[in-house]
Enzyme design. Structure first.
Site, short mmCIF file in Angstrom:
data_model
loop_
_atom_site.label_atom_id
_atom_site.label_comp_id
_atom_site.label_asym_id
_atom_site.label_seq_id
_atom_site.Cartn_x
_atom_site.Cartn_y
_atom_site.Cartn_z
CB SER A 74 9.42 -2.50 1.79
OG SER A 74 10.31 -1.46 2.12
N1 SAH Z 1 11.29 0.64 5.96
C1 SAH Z 1 10.28 1.45 5.34
C2 SAH Z 1 10.57 1.70 3.89
C3 SAH Z 1 10.35 3.14 3.58
S1 SAH Z 1 10.94 3.74 2.05
C4 SAH Z 1 8.90 0.84 5.57
O1 SAH Z 1 8.80 -0.28 6.08
O2 SAH Z 1 7.90 1.49 5.26
C5 SAH Z 1 12.51 4.38 2.49
C6 SAH Z 1 12.55 5.53 3.44
O3 SAH Z 1 13.92 5.94 3.55
C7 SAH Z 1 11.80 6.79 2.99
O4 SAH Z 1 10.87 7.15 3.96
C8 SAH Z 1 12.90 7.84 2.85
O5 SAH Z 1 12.49 9.15 3.23
C9 SAH Z 1 13.96 7.31 3.78
N2 SAH Z 1 15.32 7.80 3.53
C10 SAH Z 1 15.93 8.08 2.34
N3 SAH Z 1 17.18 8.49 2.52
C11 SAH Z 1 17.40 8.47 3.88
C12 SAH Z 1 18.51 8.79 4.71
N4 SAH Z 1 19.69 9.23 4.22
N5 SAH Z 1 18.39 8.64 6.04
C13 SAH Z 1 17.22 8.21 6.59
N6 SAH Z 1 16.13 7.90 5.86
C14 SAH Z 1 16.22 8.02 4.51
#
Ligand code: SAH
Length: 223
Positions: free
Chosen positions: A72
């Site tokens: 993010s």
């Molecule tokens: N907080 C992260 C943002 C990553 S993007 C950071 O600081 O880098 C969002 C993430 O959510 C992705 O890696 C994706 O695979 C995950 N994601 C999507 N759907 C999900 C679910 N149902 N349960 C857990 N993770 C999920």
């Protein structure tokens, strides 16, 4: 994993200056909570992005990580983290969407315990290695479907969702304590609202925090 070398030492020194510039920019953009700024000044964001992009780690943009996901944007991380600690000191926080692990790392500096769920197993493992390497011992992560939450550790003070469901997953409010808060983006890939939903004695209250763009929250696990 890169070898520790003169080169990584060099990156470390440069990153401290560029990291401070990122903090200055966040302040200009309206992030006022010094606790959040201090935590973000400490976390080496370049460790959480792929090596090929590490020179861009301190720009205020979301960057691609593996498997089509993103780390993010620092401003959004800061904004959501301000919301996490706005009212009192959260003891237990659940994050859905570990991704790179950066948001969880920032939270680890500000709350007692972070639990984080990621659906793509390779990302969970990579994030876990980073937490160990950097010594963030109050973060636990697991591969799972965030829609199910982490029932054995509930109730949480905060649930922070860093991927966007199309509708609010109200069932997750069961894993919040009364007075606890879920912070999440809601919407499709074109338009999402960042919301804070506070669980009350008899229901919940919703607050709109601004427009954001996240990758979608998807069902199921990828092994
Ligand atoms: N907080 C992260 C943002 C990553 S993007 C950071 O600081 O880098 C969002 C993430 O959510 C992705 O890696 C994706 O695979 C995950 N994601 C999507 N759907 C999900 C679910 N149902 N349960 C857990 N993770 C999920």
């Amino acid at each position: 994993m890169g070898q520790p070398s003169m080169n990584s030492l060099g990156i470390g020194m440069t990153s401290e200056r560029t990291r401070q510039r990122m903090i200055d920019r966040l302040r200009v953009r309206g992030i006022g909570d010094e606790r959040v700024l201090m935590a973000m000044a400490k976390i080496p964001r370049h460790v959480f992005v792929d090596e090929a992009l590490s020179h861009r780690a301190y720009e205020d943009v979301a960057l691609p990580i593996k498997y089509g996901q993103t780390i993010s944007q620092p401003f959004v991380v800061a904004r959501m983290t301000e919301e996490v600690i706005r009212h009192d000191h959260p003891v237990k926080v659940l994050e859905l969407g570990t991704g790179s692990g950066y948001q969880a790392a920032v939270l680890s500096q500000l709350v007692d315990e972070v639990f984080s769920i990621e659906r793509i197993d390779k990302l969970t493992r990579q994030a876990r290695r980073r937490f160990i390497k950097l010594g963030y011992r109050n973060v636990r992560c697991k591969t799972g479907d965030g829609f199910a939450g982490w029932a054995s550790e509930a109730p949480f003070d905060i649930i922070i969702v860093t991927a966007a469901p199309e509708q609010v997953p109200y069932a997750l409010l069961d894993q919040l304590r009364v007075g606890g808060k879920m912070i999440l983006p809601v919407g499709d890939h074109l338009k999402q609202k960042l919301m804070a939903i506070v669980k009350t004695e008899h229901g919940h209250q919703e607050q709109y925090l601004g427009d954001v763009i996240f990758v979608p929250l998807l069902e199921g696990v990828v092994r």
